[in-house]
Scaffold this motif. Structure first.
Motif, PDB file in Angstrom:
ATOM      1  N   LEU A   1     -21.933 -58.753 -36.850  1.00 13.32           N
ATOM      2  CA  LEU A   1     -21.443 -58.682 -35.575  1.00 13.32           C
ATOM      3  C   LEU A   1     -22.364 -57.031 -35.182  1.00 13.32           C
ATOM      4  O   LEU A   1     -22.895 -56.955 -34.662  1.00 13.32           O
ATOM      5  CB  LEU A   1     -20.273 -58.439 -35.303  1.00 13.32           C
ATOM      6  CG  LEU A   1     -19.132 -60.362 -35.448  1.00 13.32           C
ATOM      7  CD1 LEU A   1     -18.386 -60.850 -35.262  1.00 13.32           C
ATOM      8  CD2 LEU A   1     -20.052 -61.298 -33.861  1.00 13.32           C
ATOM      9  N   ALA A   2     -22.383 -56.215 -36.462  1.00 12.83           N
ATOM     10  CA  ALA A   2     -22.651 -55.185 -35.911  1.00 12.83           C
ATOM     11  C   ALA A   2     -24.121 -55.131 -35.993  1.00 12.83           C
ATOM     12  O   ALA A   2     -24.786 -54.599 -35.130  1.00 12.83           O
ATOM     13  CB  ALA A   2     -22.388 -54.216 -37.361  1.00 12.83           C
ATOM     14  N   TYR A   3     -25.095 -55.983 -36.822  1.00 13.15           N
ATOM     15  CA  TYR A   3     -26.237 -55.779 -37.220  1.00 13.15           C
ATOM     16  C   TYR A   3     -26.115 -56.790 -35.462  1.00 13.15           C
ATOM     17  O   TYR A   3     -27.598 -56.063 -34.390  1.00 13.15           O
ATOM     18  CB  TYR A   3     -26.740 -56.591 -37.803  1.00 13.15           C
ATOM     19  CG  TYR A   3     -28.100 -56.906 -38.366  1.00 13.15           C
ATOM     20  CD1 TYR A   3     -29.051 -55.638 -38.274  1.00 13.15           C
ATOM     21  CD2 TYR A   3     -29.246 -58.159 -37.197  1.00 13.15           C
ATOM     22  CE1 TYR A   3     -30.312 -55.715 -38.556  1.00 13.15           C
ATOM     23  CE2 TYR A   3     -30.675 -58.203 -37.297  1.00 13.15           C
ATOM     24  CZ  TYR A   3     -31.653 -56.947 -37.937  1.00 13.15           C
ATOM     25  OH  TYR A   3     -32.294 -56.777 -37.821  1.00 13.15           O
ATOM     26  N   ALA A   4     -25.861 -57.578 -35.235  1.00  4.88           N
ATOM     27  CA  ALA A   4     -25.914 -58.395 -34.108  1.00  4.88           C
ATOM     28  C   ALA A   4     -26.145 -57.214 -32.020  1.00  4.88           C
ATOM     29  O   ALA A   4     -26.859 -57.425 -31.297  1.00  4.88           O
ATOM     30  CB  ALA A   4     -25.284 -59.937 -33.363  1.00  4.88           C
ATOM     31  N   GLY A   5     -24.932 -56.681 -32.758  1.00  3.06           N
ATOM     32  CA  GLY A   5     -24.595 -55.408 -31.593  1.00  3.06           C
ATOM     33  C   GLY A   5     -25.569 -54.826 -31.493  1.00  3.06           C
ATOM     34  O   GLY A   5     -25.855 -54.372 -30.547  1.00  3.06           O
ATOM     35  N   TRP A   6     -25.971 -54.059 -33.151  1.00  2.50           N
ATOM     36  CA  TRP A   6     -26.710 -53.284 -32.572  1.00  2.50           C
ATOM     37  C   TRP A   6     -28.479 -53.280 -32.285  1.00  2.50           C
ATOM     38  O   TRP A   6     -29.078 -52.771 -30.829  1.00  2.50           O
ATOM     39  CB  TRP A   6     -27.549 -53.086 -33.910  1.00  2.50           C
ATOM     40  CG  TRP A   6     -26.470 -51.597 -34.554  1.00  2.50           C
ATOM     41  CD1 TRP A   6     -26.686 -50.217 -33.504  1.00  2.50           C
ATOM     42  CD2 TRP A   6     -25.607 -50.850 -35.639  1.00  2.50           C
ATOM     43  NE1 TRP A   6     -25.493 -49.530 -34.497  1.00  2.50           N
ATOM     44  CE2 TRP A   6     -25.356 -50.039 -35.977  1.00  2.50           C
ATOM     45  CE3 TRP A   6     -25.653 -51.464 -37.115  1.00  2.50           C
ATOM     46  CZ2 TRP A   6     -24.692 -49.599 -36.983  1.00  2.50           C
ATOM     47  CZ3 TRP A   6     -25.254 -51.534 -37.867  1.00  2.50           C
ATOM     48  CH2 TRP A   6     -24.684 -50.032 -37.824  1.00  2.50           C
TER      49      TRP A   6
ATOM     50  N   LEU B   1     -27.860 -63.849 -31.663  1.00  3.50           N
ATOM     51  CA  LEU B   1     -26.818 -63.732 -31.809  1.00  3.50           C
ATOM     52  C   LEU B   1     -26.786 -62.934 -30.603  1.00  3.50           C
ATOM     53  O   LEU B   1     -27.199 -62.527 -29.969  1.00  3.50           O
ATOM     54  CB  LEU B   1     -25.563 -62.948 -32.295  1.00  3.50           C
ATOM     55  CG  LEU B   1     -25.596 -63.728 -34.071  1.00  3.50           C
ATOM     56  CD1 LEU B   1     -24.516 -63.534 -34.555  1.00  3.50           C
ATOM     57  CD2 LEU B   1     -24.790 -65.247 -33.323  1.00  3.50           C
ATOM     58  N   ALA B   2     -25.882 -63.429 -29.272  1.00  2.00           N
ATOM     59  CA  ALA B   2     -25.572 -62.832 -28.137  1.00  2.00           C
ATOM     60  C   ALA B   2     -24.116 -63.079 -27.656  1.00  2.00           C
ATOM     61  O   ALA B   2     -23.508 -63.769 -27.619  1.00  2.00           O
ATOM     62  CB  ALA B   2     -25.674 -64.309 -26.462  1.00  2.00           C
ATOM     63  N   LEU B   3     -23.542 -61.846 -28.000  1.00  2.00           N
ATOM     64  CA  LEU B   3     -22.576 -60.943 -28.490  1.00  2.00           C
ATOM     65  C   LEU B   3     -22.044 -61.237 -26.145  1.00  2.00           C
ATOM     66  O   LEU B   3     -22.305 -60.168 -25.453  1.00  2.00           O
ATOM     67  CB  LEU B   3     -22.637 -59.556 -28.579  1.00  2.00           C
ATOM     68  CG  LEU B   3     -22.448 -60.042 -30.193  1.00  2.00           C
ATOM     69  CD1 LEU B   3     -21.985 -58.328 -30.392  1.00  2.00           C
ATOM     70  CD2 LEU B   3     -21.677 -60.767 -31.037  1.00  2.00           C
ATOM     71  N   ASN B   4     -21.080 -61.318 -26.434  1.00  2.00           N
ATOM     72  CA  ASN B   4     -20.470 -62.359 -25.450  1.00  2.00           C
ATOM     73  C   ASN B   4     -19.057 -61.153 -24.418  1.00  2.00           C
ATOM     74  O   ASN B   4     -17.784 -61.019 -25.117  1.00  2.00           O
ATOM     75  CB  ASN B   4     -20.029 -63.571 -24.914  1.00  2.00           C
ATOM     76  CG  ASN B   4     -19.381 -63.443 -23.599  1.00  2.00           C
ATOM     77  OD1 ASN B   4     -19.239 -62.679 -22.466  1.00  2.00           O
ATOM     78  ND2 ASN B   4     -17.756 -64.267 -23.560  1.00  2.00           N
TER      79      ASN B   4
ATOM     80  N   GLU C   1     -21.449 -70.477 -40.695  1.00  2.00           N
ATOM     81  CA  GLU C   1     -20.744 -71.623 -40.637  1.00  2.00           C
ATOM     82  C   GLU C   1     -19.621 -71.164 -39.253  1.00  2.00           C
ATOM     83  O   GLU C   1     -18.901 -71.475 -38.066  1.00  2.00           O
ATOM     84  CB  GLU C   1     -20.383 -71.906 -41.081  1.00  2.00           C
ATOM     85  CG  GLU C   1     -20.520 -72.609 -42.277  1.00  2.00           C
ATOM     86  CD  GLU C   1     -20.393 -73.750 -43.256  1.00  2.00           C
ATOM     87  OE1 GLU C   1     -20.236 -74.874 -42.933  1.00  2.00           O
ATOM     88  OE2 GLU C   1     -19.570 -72.951 -44.342  1.00  2.00           O
ATOM     89  N   ALA C   2     -18.599 -70.006 -39.751  1.00  2.00           N
ATOM     90  CA  ALA C   2     -17.836 -68.755 -39.034  1.00  2.00           C
ATOM     91  C   ALA C   2     -18.228 -68.591 -37.587  1.00  2.00           C
ATOM     92  O   ALA C   2     -17.609 -68.352 -37.063  1.00  2.00           O
ATOM     93  CB  ALA C   2     -17.547 -67.698 -39.457  1.00  2.00           C
ATOM     94  N   LEU C   3     -19.627 -68.121 -37.545  1.00  2.00           N
ATOM     95  CA  LEU C   3     -20.477 -67.638 -36.456  1.00  2.00           C
ATOM     96  C   LEU C   3     -20.601 -68.290 -35.824  1.00  2.00           C
ATOM     97  O   LEU C   3     -20.459 -68.399 -33.761  1.00  2.00           O
ATOM     98  CB  LEU C   3     -21.850 -66.895 -36.630  1.00  2.00           C
ATOM     99  CG  LEU C   3     -21.078 -65.201 -36.907  1.00  2.00           C
ATOM    100  CD1 LEU C   3     -22.622 -64.363 -37.859  1.00  2.00           C
ATOM    101  CD2 LEU C   3     -20.581 -64.149 -36.631  1.00  2.00           C
ATOM    102  N   ALA C   4     -20.860 -69.776 -35.958  1.00  2.00           N
ATOM    103  CA  ALA C   4     -20.686 -71.539 -35.333  1.00  2.00           C
ATOM    104  C   ALA C   4     -19.966 -71.385 -34.740  1.00  2.00           C
ATOM    105  O   ALA C   4     -19.774 -72.045 -33.564  1.00  2.00           O
ATOM    106  CB  ALA C   4     -21.592 -71.941 -35.862  1.00  2.00           C
TER     107      ALA C   4
END
Length: 286
Positions: free
Chosen positions: A113-118, A20-23, A282-285
């Motif tokens: 989101l926490a995992y992607a952020g780390w 995931l790329a957090l914008n 699905e929600a992340l998508a």
């Protein structure tokens, strides 16, 4: 206590979340971190040269270039910035109704989101909001804190009154840095929560508001006489859920959702409505 409402993710889920790329919509300047920002600072990555000006640190002068051009030039660099991710999770009783689907999705999204952020180098903090309070984890910069976050969630259940605005004020009092803030809530509160994005933005936070509503809240069905019970206050109300009542409710809901969309456009924050029936990915998508 029963099994945790947010199951421990498996290797496949973690692999998906890692990509995931957090914008982050703004540049957040802090202490240390792994991100290179647009501000010019001491070191990390060369940016450009500019003419020397009185008062500049002589250590930034490129003496080799001075020897060749007989002019003093200063090396400018991109300064490393700390990028902070704050996940504000509504853990009030309304998120647990009727089958905790709203809370499961909200907490699952916070976990992803926490995992992607780390993985991207963010400093991550999770805060549970309820009863006007804010119960938060310590800011962490390493994925090793992921197990602690899962443990933190496993020991808690949605309960208590909402009072989102008061809880967010508690968060602001505890965390004075600027963050990329994600608010996960049904945004159903006796006290109008629409001032919250502005309160966060005024402190320099970039705001994402994710509103999560259950199937019954989005698509109520007429079913004759009914007794509605407010799980947070215990207040009851008798009414007839006929076609006219459902239509009135849907009109009011549509108006409120449109108000949130218009508010997001005016104030410059991100808003998205998510049905609680969605799976996390699905929600992340969306």
């Amino acid at each position: 206590m029963g099994p945790p409402l947010v199951p421990r993710p498996g290797p496949r889920a973690l692999a998906r979340w890692r990509t995931l790329a957090l914008n982050n919509a703004r540049s957040f300047v802090g202490g240390s971190g792994r991100r290179l920002g647009r501000t010019l600072g001491g070191s990390i990555e060369f940016a450009d040269f500019r003419p020397y000006a009185p008062g500049d640190d002589l250590r930034t002068v490129d003496w080799n270039l001075y020897a060749r051009s007989d002019r003093m030039w200063v090396r400018t660099c991109l300064k490393e910035q700390e990028v902070r991710l704050a996940l504000l999770l509504d853990a009030s009783a309304s998120m647990g109704e009727p089958d905790a689907a709203k809370y499961r999705l909200a907490a699952g999204l916070a976990t992803a989101l926490a995992y992607a952020g780390w993985c991207e180098g963010y400093t991550v903090r999770l805060a549970l909001l309820r009863d006007g309070e804010c119960e938060a984890t310590q800011p962490a910069t390493r994925g090793a804190a992921f197990s602690g976050l899962l443990e933190f969630l496993a020991r808690r259940r949605p309960e208590g009154a909402t009072r989102l605005a008061a809880s967010v004020e508690r968060f602001l009092a505890q965390d004075r840095g600027r963050s990329f803030v994600v608010l996960l809530s049904d945004l159903l509160d006796a006290q109008d929560p629409r001032a919250i994005p502005a309160a966060l933005a005024e402190r320099g936070h970039a705001v994402h508001a994710l509103q999560i509503l259950s199937t019954d809240e989005l698509h109520p069905r007429d079913g004759g006489p009914a007794v509605l019970v407010d799980r947070e206050t215990g207040e009851t109300r008798e009414l007839v859920l006929d076609e006219a009542a459902v239509e009135t409710y849907l009109d009011a809901l549509g108006t409120r959702l449109e108000e949130w969309r218009a508010l997001a456009v005016r104030q410059g924050f991100y808003y998205r409505l998510l049905p609680a029936a969605l799976a996390v990915d699905e929600a992340l998508a969306r």
